[in-house]
Write a protein that holds these residues in place. Structure first.
Motif, PDB file in Angstrom:
ATOM      1  N   UNK A 185       1.362  24.028  -0.947  1.00 62.12           N
ATOM      2  CA  UNK A 185       1.987  24.595  -2.148  1.00 62.12           C
ATOM      3  C   UNK A 185       1.147  24.159  -3.344  1.00 62.12           C
ATOM      4  N   UNK A 186       0.530  25.114  -3.995  1.00 62.18           N
ATOM      5  CA  UNK A 186      -0.359  24.812  -5.112  1.00 62.18           C
ATOM      6  C   UNK A 186       0.378  24.077  -6.227  1.00 62.18           C
ATOM      7  N   UNK A 187      -0.206  22.940  -6.629  1.00 67.11           N
ATOM      8  CA  UNK A 187       0.331  22.193  -7.762  1.00 67.11           C
ATOM      9  C   UNK A 187       1.520  21.306  -7.457  1.00 67.11           C
ATOM     10  N   UNK A 188       1.980  21.261  -6.212  1.00 70.10           N
ATOM     11  CA  UNK A 188       3.166  20.449  -5.885  1.00 70.10           C
ATOM     12  C   UNK A 188       2.787  18.981  -5.721  1.00 70.10           C
ATOM     13  N   UNK A 189       3.602  18.091  -6.303  1.00 70.93           N
ATOM     14  CA  UNK A 189       3.463  16.662  -6.033  1.00 70.93           C
ATOM     15  C   UNK A 189       4.608  16.254  -5.116  1.00 70.93           C
ATOM     16  N   UNK A 190       4.693  14.969  -4.810  1.00 72.46           N
ATOM     17  CA  UNK A 190       5.688  14.536  -3.834  1.00 72.46           C
ATOM     18  C   UNK A 190       7.121  14.813  -4.288  1.00 72.46           C
ATOM     19  N   UNK A 191       7.504  14.532  -5.544  1.00 77.86           N
ATOM     20  CA  UNK A 191       8.886  14.835  -5.948  1.00 77.86           C
ATOM     21  C   UNK A 191       9.209  16.329  -5.939  1.00 77.86           C
ATOM     22  N   UNK A 192       8.223  17.176  -6.260  1.00 75.09           N
ATOM     23  CA  UNK A 192       8.510  18.614  -6.362  1.00 75.09           C
ATOM     24  C   UNK A 192       8.243  19.368  -5.060  1.00 75.09           C
ATOM     25  N   UNK A 193       7.630  18.695  -4.085  1.00 77.20           N
ATOM     26  CA  UNK A 193       7.188  19.410  -2.879  1.00 77.20           C
ATOM     27  C   UNK A 193       8.354  20.035  -2.119  1.00 77.20           C
ATOM     28  N   UNK A 194       9.377  19.257  -1.834  1.00 73.51           N
ATOM     29  CA  UNK A 194      10.491  19.776  -1.005  1.00 73.51           C
ATOM     30  C   UNK A 194      11.263  20.893  -1.711  1.00 73.51           C
ATOM     31  N   UNK A 195      11.592  20.767  -3.014  1.00 72.40           N
ATOM     32  CA  UNK A 195      12.260  21.895  -3.674  1.00 72.40           C
ATOM     33  C   UNK A 195      11.402  23.166  -3.697  1.00 72.40           C
ATOM     34  N   UNK A 196      10.107  23.019  -3.899  1.00 74.89           N
ATOM     35  CA  UNK A 196       9.243  24.199  -3.928  1.00 74.89           C
ATOM     36  C   UNK A 196       9.032  24.773  -2.525  1.00 74.89           C
ATOM     37  N   UNK A 197       9.106  23.920  -1.521  1.00 71.44           N
ATOM     38  CA  UNK A 197       9.079  24.414  -0.144  1.00 71.44           C
ATOM     39  C   UNK A 197      10.277  25.336   0.089  1.00 71.44           C
ATOM     40  N   UNK A 198      11.455  24.874  -0.316  1.00 68.27           N
ATOM     41  CA  UNK A 198      12.661  25.694  -0.143  1.00 68.27           C
ATOM     42  C   UNK A 198      12.537  27.009  -0.914  1.00 68.27           C
ATOM     43  N   UNK A 199      11.974  26.953  -2.101  1.00 65.73           N
ATOM     44  CA  UNK A 199      11.834  28.153  -2.935  1.00 65.73           C
ATOM     45  C   UNK A 199      10.868  29.161  -2.308  1.00 65.73           C
ATOM     46  N   UNK A 207       0.825  -1.212   0.000  1.00 62.54           N
ATOM     47  CA  UNK A 207       0.000   0.000   0.000  1.00 62.54           C
ATOM     48  C   UNK A 207       0.861   1.264   0.000  1.00 62.54           C
ATOM     49  N   UNK A 208       2.018   1.179  -0.629  1.00 64.47           N
ATOM     50  CA  UNK A 208       2.942   2.308  -0.581  1.00 64.47           C
ATOM     51  C   UNK A 208       2.373   3.559  -1.256  1.00 64.47           C
ATOM     52  N   UNK A 209       1.688   3.373  -2.362  1.00 65.43           N
ATOM     53  CA  UNK A 209       1.131   4.540  -3.053  1.00 65.43           C
ATOM     54  C   UNK A 209       0.126   5.270  -2.162  1.00 65.43           C
ATOM     55  N   UNK A 210      -0.668   4.501  -1.438  1.00 64.44           N
ATOM     56  CA  UNK A 210      -1.650   5.088  -0.518  1.00 64.44           C
ATOM     57  C   UNK A 210      -0.959   5.912   0.554  1.00 64.44           C
ATOM     58  N   UNK A 211       0.105   5.372   1.120  1.00 66.05           N
ATOM     59  CA  UNK A 211       0.806   6.079   2.199  1.00 66.05           C
ATOM     60  C   UNK A 211       1.573   7.288   1.681  1.00 66.05           C
ATOM     61  N   UNK A 212       2.077   7.189   0.447  1.00 66.44           N
ATOM     62  CA  UNK A 212       2.722   8.365  -0.165  1.00 66.44           C
ATOM     63  C   UNK A 212       1.719   9.503  -0.335  1.00 66.44           C
ATOM     64  N   UNK A 213       0.544   9.154  -0.837  1.00 62.30           N
ATOM     65  CA  UNK A 213      -0.504  10.162  -1.040  1.00 62.30           C
ATOM     66  C   UNK A 213      -0.918  10.787   0.285  1.00 62.30           C
TER      67      UNK A 213
END
Length: 471
Positions: free
Chosen positions: A319-333, A301-307
């Protein structure tokens, strides 16, 4: 008959003694009305402070604490399953022992909060039913967690342990947490209703006090003018002193009510609103931390826990439009943009709610340290998922649940410490506002009432020589 009534009217109201007695009566009635209003307002406000500090705020905090403790307990159950290896073989001793210790502490906290909320809910049928459901569901949840931990003691028992844990977690997410959040919202709404009602009452009472006080001062001025014209005296010392006392009483009384209203606003809006947001953030943080461990434990159930992890991250720092891969870089930005300009807030969520409500000394610095610690934790999450993607799951588990410096749980602890600090700033401000609100009532209203009594006595004494002239 008409002549008799006209004669009686002239005797009652048309003579100088009658007019003086009428004005004296008006002064006494107005001073009594002002004093009664102050006493009523003071007692009501005092009862409100008792309810706020002794019932509404503690009950809301306990409900929020229950939410947090449930998430913490579940997170530690997952961590113990991750750290135990196969029936203890390959166990990561320090993380396992720490998880067991924190699990027991969280379980005791849940039981304690349920008892506290049960007592606080007495008389509130809906709250009583919610606490009863929570207590019953918590017992069932512990049963399934117990089965998971027992299965994990057997060689090859990990699959059964995971299955039992899934059942327990379903109960947590579908029943316990929604019920706990309902309790938090319900208690917070009761606090809000009491706050709004008392603020409205204080505003009305202040307006009425000013109206009565100005009328009293007008009657005293009228009486002073009447005496000057009728008795050819410039000033009546008694009435002059009575006017000064009445003016002081009105000023002290209105200041006491407006200051109490303002302190109530500070306690609720500036301090407790932030406390609620931060308590909610803390509970979400523990649940998100558990999602990382669930992701590692429950491979199917990894996808469920990632979501779920991303959803909770967005509720903390949206952060509008952020997914898991982009979330941390956009947080820093977006955080860098905020640091350069505090008005540039390109994020939403509980942290935004707190940063929009910065009021007290040291609060902004503490809130910013919290978000900075959160950013470190989010970088750790990227590391965990990168290790899993590289097939290095053992390293991912070790990095995730270890309390060693530089590891994820250590950074999570730093984040929670920073969150506690900003919560403490608002907690102290709430206590200070409550103390100041009470002190204002006990410090100014008695003096205002005493000044009113003095005004009544001085007015009567000032008129006494004039009335004696007609005997």
């Amino acid at each position: 008959m008409k002549n008799r009534l006209s004669t009686l009217r002239r005797r009652s109201w048309g003579t100088q003694p009658a007019r003086l007695r009428l004005l004296r009566t008006a002064i006494l009635l107005l001073t009594a009305a002002c004093a009664g209003l102050m006493i009523t307002a003071g007692l009501t406000a005092s009862d409100t402070w008792d309810a706020v500090t002794g019932h509404h705020a503690p009950r809301t905090v306990s409900a929020a604490g229950l939410n947090l403790a449930l998430n913490d307990m579940d997170a530690q159950a997952v961590n113990s399953l991750l750290a135990n290896g196969d029936a203890g073989k390959g166990r990561m001793t320090v993380p396992y022992d720490k998880a067991v210790q924190l699990y027991d502490e969280a379980r005791e906290a849940v039981s304690r909060d349920l008892r506290t909320l049960g007592v606080a809910a007495e008389g509130d049928i809906e709250a009583e039913r919610t606490v009863e459901r929570l207590t019953a569901d918590f017992a069932r949840y512990q049963e399934f967690i117990g089965r998971a931990l027992e299965s994990d003691t057997r060689t090859g028992g990990k699959p059964d342990a995971v299955e039992n844990y899934r059942t327990a977690n379903d109960m947590l997410t579908q029943r316990l947490l929604p019920e706990a959040r309902t309790l938090v919202d319900g208690t917070n709404h009761q606090f809000e209703d009491a706050y709004a009602a008392e603020r409205s009452d204080l505003g009305t009472q202040t307006t009425l006090l000013l109206a009565l006080g100005l009328t009293l001062l007008a009657v005293l001025a009228l009486l002073q003018r009447y005496l000057a014209r009728s008795f050819h005296r410039i000033l009546n010392p008694g009435l002059l002193a009575a006017t000064a006392c009445a003016l002081l009483a009105v000023v002290l009384g209105s200041q006491a009510l407006t200051t109490t209203s303002e302190q109530l606003r500070v306690a609720r809006r500036d301090a407790f609103d932030s406390t609620v947001a931060l308590s909610r953030a803390r509970a979400i943080a523990y649940d998100a931390n558990a999602d990382e461990s669930r992701y590692l434990l429950d491979r199917d159930h990894r996808t469920t826990h990632e979501t779920a992890f991303l959803t909770k991250s967005q509720s903390l720092y949206g952060i509008t439009g952020a997914d898991l891969p982009s979330y941390e870089p956009r947080l820093a930005e977006t955080w860098k943009a905020y640091q350069e300009d505090h008005e540039d807030k390109r994020f939403t969520g509980e942290f935004r709610r707190e940063l929009d409500n910065i009021t007290f000394p040291g609060e902004r610095a503490a809130a910013e340290r919290t978000v900075e610690a959160y950013a470190v934790y989010q970088r750790d999450d990227r590391t965990i998922r990168s290790l899993v993607a590289a097939g290095r799951e053992g390293e991912a588990v070790s990095f995730c649940i270890s309390w060693e410096p530089g590891k994820s749980n250590a950074h999570f602890g730093t984040w929670m410490k920073a969150l506690d600090e900003v919560t403490a700033v608002n907690g102290r401000a709430f206590d200070t506002a409550a103390d100041d609100g009470r002190d204002t009532l006990t410090g100014r209203l008695p003096w205002a009432i005493a000044c009113l009594l003095a005004a009544a006595v001085l007015a009567a004494l000032g008129l006494r020589p004039r009335l004696a002239e007609f005997r």
